[in-house]
Design a protein around this motif. Sequence first.
Motif, PDB file in Angstrom:
ATOM      1  N   ARG A 197       0.822  -1.217   0.000  1.00  0.00           N
ATOM      2  CA  ARG A 197       0.000   0.000   0.000  1.00  0.00           C
ATOM      3  C   ARG A 197       0.851   1.261   0.000  1.00  0.00           C
ATOM      4  N   ARG A 198       1.703   1.345  -1.021  1.00  0.00           N
ATOM      5  CA  ARG A 198       2.551   2.521  -1.230  1.00  0.00           C
ATOM      6  C   ARG A 198       3.380   2.868   0.006  1.00  0.00           C
ATOM      7  N   GLY A 199       3.926   1.848   0.675  1.00  0.00           N
ATOM      8  CA  GLY A 199       4.886   2.109   1.755  1.00  0.00           C
ATOM      9  C   GLY A 199       4.298   2.099   3.146  1.00  0.00           C
ATOM     10  N   ALA A 200       2.987   1.847   3.306  1.00  0.00           N
ATOM     11  CA  ALA A 200       2.378   1.883   4.637  1.00  0.00           C
ATOM     12  C   ALA A 200       2.774   0.669   5.474  1.00  0.00           C
ATOM     13  N   ALA A 201       3.197  -0.406   4.830  1.00  0.00           N
ATOM     14  CA  ALA A 201       3.630  -1.607   5.552  1.00  0.00           C
ATOM     15  C   ALA A 201       4.620  -2.338   4.648  1.00  0.00           C
ATOM     16  N   LEU A 222       4.937  -6.669   8.263  1.00  0.00           N
ATOM     17  CA  LEU A 222       5.145  -5.675   9.320  1.00  0.00           C
ATOM     18  C   LEU A 222       4.286  -4.460   9.038  1.00  0.00           C
ATOM     19  N   VAL A 223       3.491  -4.048  10.029  1.00  0.00           N
ATOM     20  CA  VAL A 223       2.753  -2.797   9.871  1.00  0.00           C
ATOM     21  C   VAL A 223       3.515  -1.639  10.528  1.00  0.00           C
ATOM     22  N   ASP A 224       4.577  -1.942  11.262  1.00  0.00           N
ATOM     23  CA  ASP A 224       5.406  -0.898  11.871  1.00  0.00           C
ATOM     24  C   ASP A 224       6.856  -1.132  11.471  1.00  0.00           C
ATOM     25  N   LYS A 225       7.348  -0.285  10.544  1.00  0.00           N
ATOM     26  CA  LYS A 225       8.665  -0.520   9.954  1.00  0.00           C
ATOM     27  C   LYS A 225       9.830  -0.322  10.934  1.00  0.00           C
TER      28      LYS A 225
END
Length: 457
Positions: free
Chosen positions: A373-377, A437-440
Amino acid sequence: MKIIILGAGQVGGSLAEHLASEANDITVVDTDGERLRDLGDRLDIRTVQGRGSLPTILRQAGADDADMLVAVTSSDETNMVACQVAHTLFHTPTKIARVREAAYLTKTELFDNEAIPVDVLISPEQVVTNYIKRLIQHPGALQVIDFAEGKAQLVAVRAYYGGPLVGQQLRQLREHMPNVETRVAAIFRRDRPILPQGDTVIEADDEVFFIAARANIRAVMSEMRRLDETYKRIVIAGGGQIGERLAEAIESRYQVKIIEMNPARCRHLSDTLDSTVVLQGSASDRDLLLEENIADADIFLALTNDDEANIMSSLLAKRLGAKKVMTIINNPAYVDLIQGGDIDIAISPQLATIGTLLAHVRRGDIVSVHSLRRGAAEAIEAIAHGDAKSSKVIGKAIENIGLPPGTTIGAIIRDEEVIIAHDDTVIQTGDHVILFLVDKKHIRDVEKLFHVGLSFF
């Protein structure tokens, strides 16, 4: 890790942003002082102004003890020379170069330590071409990512009213499809990520990311939305490198037309391509689009270098009846603004390229990294090496692995088998493990999990 990035453009700047947040020692080199000041103000990095291929500039950037050089300037030649200088004078262990010109890329013997010492070649045009090709092969998908050489795929779809699973809990997916193994890895609802649980209810307009064996992808898509028919007629606006490569890759299976302004480029395309129809003109010319029966097109692809031209021609094509439009957007800030309205899919070459670069920069046995999603995860493919004594993951059931917050394991590829992960699934040596990962900020923790050795115990 000490990394020198040559080029502070969109790819170099985005890469610096990703890596600086992960406690790497980053130095960015560029001739544009204003661009460097902007990066330096936003990120905790060093900057050096000058030509990245010069030995003096590389030394100033810290090449004497750098672990990696990533050359992503706009010049292929500068990138290649910089790798040569870094190898010869500074013995830099890893050298990555962005090379766009196809004439270089077809000569693989050019790139080894006896010739031009580039360890990893990145071709943005080829990365984007492959990305679009996968979208064409899966009608209705918003994003398609290959893992383990395509044995498993991660697909994003938008859930529609009337889909069999919409309004139902995820655990009912198994009841709907008892013979198909799949796992929902992430859900984006109103631009926010949701970590899916068994009792999570899928709502209409959710972006649902699921992973499955390649053979099962279409069956799972049909649970989320009505299936689009297979594409037949494709119109490409822009006959540059991406347009040409894409037409070459798909013209044997689809009816392809290319619209290109430049007469010389049109002649080249006509000579190079076999069955693609080449039209000279503007993709924003309403009369030309009507004359070429744009209403019969299954997909209109705007692939020029001009964001505004791509957006306007896509909107016009959709207004005139094209069933689906996909648009390349070079400015990442525009991507979320336009996707999902009249423009069905916005493609960011920078984000696609960043994923390829990050796979070679990560520590541990990381095979590939993909932005969702364009870098969100992020989705990460890692290989488990070692044994129960030297690895934090081998021999353990997934429920007993200390995964960082917001991290899940979606699937394991073992030899030719795709195993959808469950709590009691035990990881073995050689497994390809697909994590989400949802938190990079926890990427470093994931890397440590897949390090072999006793240093982290």
